[in-house]
Design a protein around this motif. Structure first.
Motif, PDB file in Angstrom:
ATOM      1  N   GLU A 190     -21.885  25.446   6.331  1.00 52.28           N
ATOM      2  CA  GLU A 190     -21.492  24.518   7.405  1.00 52.28           C
ATOM      3  C   GLU A 190     -20.645  23.376   6.867  1.00 52.28           C
ATOM      4  OE1 GLU A 190     -24.336  23.988  11.073  1.00 52.28           O
ATOM      5  OE2 GLU A 190     -25.496  23.888   9.193  1.00 52.28           O
ATOM      6  N   ASN A 191     -21.043  22.824   5.728  1.00 55.62           N
ATOM      7  CA  ASN A 191     -20.289  21.715   5.132  1.00 55.62           C
ATOM      8  C   ASN A 191     -18.873  22.152   4.744  1.00 55.62           C
ATOM      9  OD1 ASN A 191     -22.389  19.901   5.429  1.00 55.62           O
ATOM     10  ND2 ASN A 191     -23.222  20.290   3.388  1.00 55.62           N
ATOM     11  N   GLU A 192     -18.764  23.311   4.130  1.00 59.12           N
ATOM     12  CA  GLU A 192     -17.437  23.825   3.764  1.00 59.12           C
ATOM     13  C   GLU A 192     -16.596  24.084   5.016  1.00 59.12           C
ATOM     14  OE1 GLU A 192     -15.259  27.491   1.358  1.00 59.12           O
ATOM     15  OE2 GLU A 192     -17.424  27.212   1.101  1.00 59.12           O
ATOM     16  N   ALA A 209     -26.491  25.264   5.267  1.00 64.88           N
ATOM     17  CA  ALA A 209     -25.912  23.914   5.220  1.00 64.88           C
ATOM     18  C   ALA A 209     -24.670  23.888   4.323  1.00 64.88           C
ATOM     19  CB  ALA A 209     -26.947  22.912   4.727  1.00 64.88           C
ATOM     20  N   ASP A 210     -24.697  24.623   3.190  1.00 65.00           N
ATOM     21  CA  ASP A 210     -23.528  24.688   2.302  1.00 65.00           C
ATOM     22  C   ASP A 210     -22.323  25.255   3.048  1.00 65.00           C
ATOM     23  OD1 ASP A 210     -25.072  23.807   0.126  1.00 65.00           O
ATOM     24  OD2 ASP A 210     -25.502  25.870  -0.546  1.00 65.00           O
ATOM     25  N   ARG A 220     -12.149  22.758   8.615  1.00 63.86           N
ATOM     26  CA  ARG A 220     -11.726  22.453   9.985  1.00 63.86           C
ATOM     27  C   ARG A 220     -11.038  21.085  10.063  1.00 63.86           C
ATOM     28  NH1 ARG A 220     -16.917  24.970  13.176  1.00 63.86           N
ATOM     29  NH2 ARG A 220     -15.947  26.971  13.660  1.00 63.86           N
ATOM     30  N   LYS A 221     -11.529  20.140   9.308  1.00 60.56           N
ATOM     31  CA  LYS A 221     -10.907  18.816   9.274  1.00 60.56           C
ATOM     32  C   LYS A 221      -9.486  18.925   8.701  1.00 60.56           C
ATOM     33  CE  LYS A 221     -11.515  14.149   7.492  1.00 60.56           C
ATOM     34  NZ  LYS A 221     -12.291  13.279   6.611  1.00 60.56           N
ATOM     35  N   ASP A 275     -16.878  22.587   7.942  1.00 58.54           N
ATOM     36  CA  ASP A 275     -16.470  21.292   8.505  1.00 58.54           C
ATOM     37  C   ASP A 275     -15.274  20.711   7.752  1.00 58.54           C
ATOM     38  OD1 ASP A 275     -18.448  21.422  10.433  1.00 58.54           O
ATOM     39  OD2 ASP A 275     -19.847  20.107   9.350  1.00 58.54           O
ATOM     40  N   GLU A 276     -15.294  20.823   6.430  1.00 55.26           N
ATOM     41  CA  GLU A 276     -14.206  20.292   5.609  1.00 55.26           C
ATOM     42  C   GLU A 276     -12.889  21.040   5.890  1.00 55.26           C
ATOM     43  OE1 GLU A 276     -13.150  20.218   0.896  1.00 55.26           O
ATOM     44  OE2 GLU A 276     -15.228  19.809   1.441  1.00 55.26           O
ATOM     45  N   ARG A 314     -26.025  30.429  -1.618  1.00 62.50           N
ATOM     46  CA  ARG A 314     -25.522  29.402  -0.689  1.00 62.50           C
ATOM     47  C   ARG A 314     -26.454  29.312   0.506  1.00 62.50           C
ATOM     48  NH1 ARG A 314     -19.754  28.113  -0.289  1.00 62.50           N
ATOM     49  NH2 ARG A 314     -19.660  28.907   1.821  1.00 62.50           N
ATOM     50  N   THR A 315     -26.649  28.103   0.966  1.00 60.85           N
ATOM     51  CA  THR A 315     -27.483  27.896   2.146  1.00 60.85           C
ATOM     52  C   THR A 315     -26.586  27.782   3.381  1.00 60.85           C
ATOM     53  OG1 THR A 315     -27.388  25.488   2.028  1.00 60.85           O
ATOM     54  CG2 THR A 315     -29.150  26.591   0.755  1.00 60.85           C
TER      55      THR A 315
END
Length: 171
Positions: free
Chosen positions: A52-54, A49-50, A59-60, A56-57, A46-47
């Motif tokens: 961070e994207n998870e 960015a991976d 947290r939303k 963000d999702e 996993r990077t």
């Protein structure tokens, strides 16, 4: 959209909070790698960015769930002692009843009269309760019973209320 009970939402909010914390820790693990100078960087599963994207999702979803819970706690009521209370008021009242019960039980554990210390030439100072400790012990037990009753009403209501939230990613 699928639904979730308010009681399940309370549990899910705790799960999401824990997952957010885990992802924040994972960010540091994937953000850096230690290698010998001049060596190739090993492939990562996993990077940053991976992660961070998870994050963000989640947290939303956390924000949406939080909003729905606050809304439900404000819009729905329980009846307690011939009074309709919003769930948010009922939660606060239960907290206050428990605090008052704890204080009454502390006073109820006090002796009616207690010698403190000798003062000067054979003068004994006595601490005297200006109340009946047993009355306060009983009052504390009754307040605790009321708080438990109210908590049960809140809990039952939490299972009856449904929120529009897709929890299948988490349950």
């Amino acid at each position: 959209m699928s639904k979730i009970s308010l009681a399940e939402a309370v549990k899910l909010k705790s799960i999401l909070s824990k997952r957010i914390h885990e992802l924040e820790e994972e960010m540091y693990r994937v953000a850096f790698v230690q290698i010998d100078n001049g060596s190739k960087i090993p492939p990562q599963v996993r990077t940053l960015a991976d992660v961070e994207n998870e994050l963000d999702e989640i947290r939303k979803d956390f924000r949406l769930l939080d909003k729905l819970m606050y809304q439900a706690n404000y819009e729905n009521e329980v009846q307690f002692n011939q009074e309709n209370l919003t769930i948010v008021e009922a939660i606060e009242l239960a907290t206050q009843l428990r605090a008052k019960a704890r204080k009454c039980k502390e006073l109820g554990a006090s002796p009616k009269e207690e010698p403190l210390y000798p003062f000067g030439d054979n003068v004994l100072v006595v601490k005297v309760a200006m109340f009946e400790p047993e009355d306060y012990r009983q009052k504390g037990l009754e307040l605790e019973r009321q708080a438990n009753k109210l908590s049960n009403l809140i809990n039952a209501k939490n299972y009856a209320i449904e929120l529009d939230f897709d929890s299948e990613k988490y349950f």
